[in-house]
Design an enzyme around this catalytic site. Structure first.
Site, PDB file in Angstrom:
ATOM      1  N   HIS A   1       0.850  -1.195   0.000  1.00  0.00           N
ATOM      2  CA  HIS A   1       0.000   0.000   0.000  1.00  0.00           C
ATOM      3  C   HIS A   1       0.880   1.237   0.000  1.00  0.00           C
ATOM      4  CE1 HIS A   1       0.756  -0.609   4.291  1.00  0.00           C
ATOM      5  NE2 HIS A   1       0.201   0.543   4.604  1.00  0.00           N
TER       6      HIS A   1
ATOM      7  N   ASP B   1      -0.234  -4.010   6.075  1.00  0.00           N
ATOM      8  CA  ASP B   1      -0.902  -3.537   7.290  1.00  0.00           C
ATOM      9  C   ASP B   1      -2.370  -3.947   7.354  1.00  0.00           C
ATOM     10  OD1 ASP B   1       1.493  -2.359   7.877  1.00  0.00           O
ATOM     11  OD2 ASP B   1       0.775  -0.287   7.755  1.00  0.00           O
TER      12      ASP B   1
ATOM     13  N   HIS C   1      -7.593  -0.903   5.292  1.00  0.00           N
ATOM     14  CA  HIS C   1      -6.573  -0.037   5.898  1.00  0.00           C
ATOM     15  C   HIS C   1      -6.378   1.175   4.988  1.00  0.00           C
ATOM     16  CE1 HIS C   1      -2.946   1.123   8.060  1.00  0.00           C
ATOM     17  NE2 HIS C   1      -2.216   1.007   6.976  1.00  0.00           N
TER      18      HIS C   1
ATOM     19  N   HIS D   1       4.544  -5.043  10.252  1.00  0.00           N
ATOM     20  CA  HIS D   1       5.077  -4.457  11.490  1.00  0.00           C
ATOM     21  C   HIS D   1       5.260  -5.485  12.600  1.00  0.00           C
ATOM     22  CE1 HIS D   1       4.556  -0.108  10.546  1.00  0.00           C
ATOM     23  NE2 HIS D   1       3.571  -0.539   9.781  1.00  0.00           N
TER      24      HIS D   1
ATOM     25  N   ASP E   1       5.774   4.539   5.243  1.00  0.00           N
ATOM     26  CA  ASP E   1       6.605   3.541   5.935  1.00  0.00           C
ATOM     27  C   ASP E   1       6.646   2.210   5.170  1.00  0.00           C
ATOM     28  OD1 ASP E   1       3.826   3.367   6.886  1.00  0.00           O
ATOM     29  OD2 ASP E   1       4.556   1.800   8.239  1.00  0.00           O
ATOM     30  N   HIS E   2       6.013   2.168   3.977  1.00  0.00           N
ATOM     31  CA  HIS E   2       6.077   0.968   3.133  1.00  0.00           C
ATOM     32  C   HIS E   2       6.657   1.269   1.755  1.00  0.00           C
ATOM     33  CE1 HIS E   2       3.630  -1.465   5.977  1.00  0.00           C
ATOM     34  NE2 HIS E   2       3.355  -0.244   6.383  1.00  0.00           N
TER      35      HIS E   2
ATOM     36  N   HIS F   1       1.377   3.887   2.025  1.00  0.00           N
ATOM     37  CA  HIS F   1       1.937   4.600   3.187  1.00  0.00           C
ATOM     38  C   HIS F   1       3.461   4.682   3.117  1.00  0.00           C
ATOM     39  CE1 HIS F   1      -1.884   3.959   5.823  1.00  0.00           C
ATOM     40  NE2 HIS F   1      -1.942   5.063   5.102  1.00  0.00           N
TER      41      HIS F   1
END
Ligand code: ZN
Ligand code: FE
Length: 255
Positions: free
Chosen positions: A54, A129, A112, A167, A58-59, A56
């Site tokens: 996805h 996530d 999400h 995570h 942090d990905h 975001h």
């Protein structure tokens, strides 16, 4: 097929997927570029693709760094065309991803975010996530109904499916799980194991789908104990899966 787990940022995991026949590799969710590049070099694999679950940061934060240095295919859901840096292969549900002699299947699992996908290679599920060990992602861009539908699809995979999530949230997730299902001995036992792993800095990922069936409160909308606890404290939850799931998610948001 070999899977190399790479801890990134504070609690993210990237995964290097390696076709052992050809030495070709793909990185799932490069939060950062440099540690991924270093690891690919150390393992002497040829990085060919980025698989983003996805959009975001942090990905996807490492996409630009990697694309400045290597020519890579970048996969992600079609709706994230403008949100995933360098996307070359917009995907939809049921699409295939080829890596050397390996073939992965794409599952569209919104909730999400509206463009979230999972990648399934053999019995290995890379679910970002959406599903965590003993948890699930927050509903940032989707409804409880959508997320429940997505989680139901994952839950229907075989019990020996390995769950590689985005995570390291397991310990806190299990602490929360006990607050809604105190008498679930499997949750208590798993929390003990997980605390031991974390105490020596070890990863709790992957889990198995069978483990998730037994310990993940977000897959346990049918649990009598969870339903009773919710209905004791909150009016009108009932036993409808969407309603039970939505309440558990709401409680976790406040945990
Ligand atoms: Zn996310
Ligand atoms: Fe994340």
């Amino acid at each position: 097929m070999r899977v190399i787990q790479i801890p990134l940022l504070r609690d993210n995991y990237g995964y290097l997927l390696v076709c052992e026949e050809t030495g070709e590799a793909a990185i799932v969710d490069p939060s950062e570029g440099e540690p991924v590049l270093r690891r690919a070099e150390k393992e002497k694999v040829s990085l060919k693709a980025i698989l983003n679950t996805h959009h975001h940061r942090d990905h996807t934060g490492g996409n630009a760094f990697l694309l400045e240095r290597l020519s890579l295919d970048v996969y992600g859901h079609g709706t994230d065309r403008d949100r995933i840096p360098g996307l070359t292969h917009p995907l939809d549900d049921g699409d295939r991803v080829i890596l050397g002699s390996l073939t992965g299947r794409v599952l569209f699992i919104p909730g999400h975010t509206r463009g979230h996908v999972a990648y399934l290679f053999e019995n290995k599920l890379f679910c970002g996530d959406t599903l965590f060990v003993a948890g699930c992602g927050r509903l940032f861009e989707g409804t409880a109904e959508q997320m429940l539908a997505s989680l139901s699809r994952l839950k229907a995979l075989p019990g020996d499916t390995l769950v590689y999530c985005g995570h390291e949230y397991t310990e806190k997730n299990l602490q929360f799980a006990l607050t809604v299902e105190l008498n679930n001995k499997k949750v208590a036992d798993k929390l003990t194991q997980v605390r031991a792993l974390r105490a020596r800095g070890a990863s709790t990922v992957p889990s198995t789908m069978a483990d998730e069936w037994e310990t993940n409160p977000f897959l346990r909308w049918d649990s009598g104990e969870i339903q009773q606890n919710l209905n004791r404290s909150f009016r009108g939850v009932g036993s409808d899966p969407v309603s039970v799931f939505a309440k558990v998610r709401e409680l976790k948001d406040q945990f």
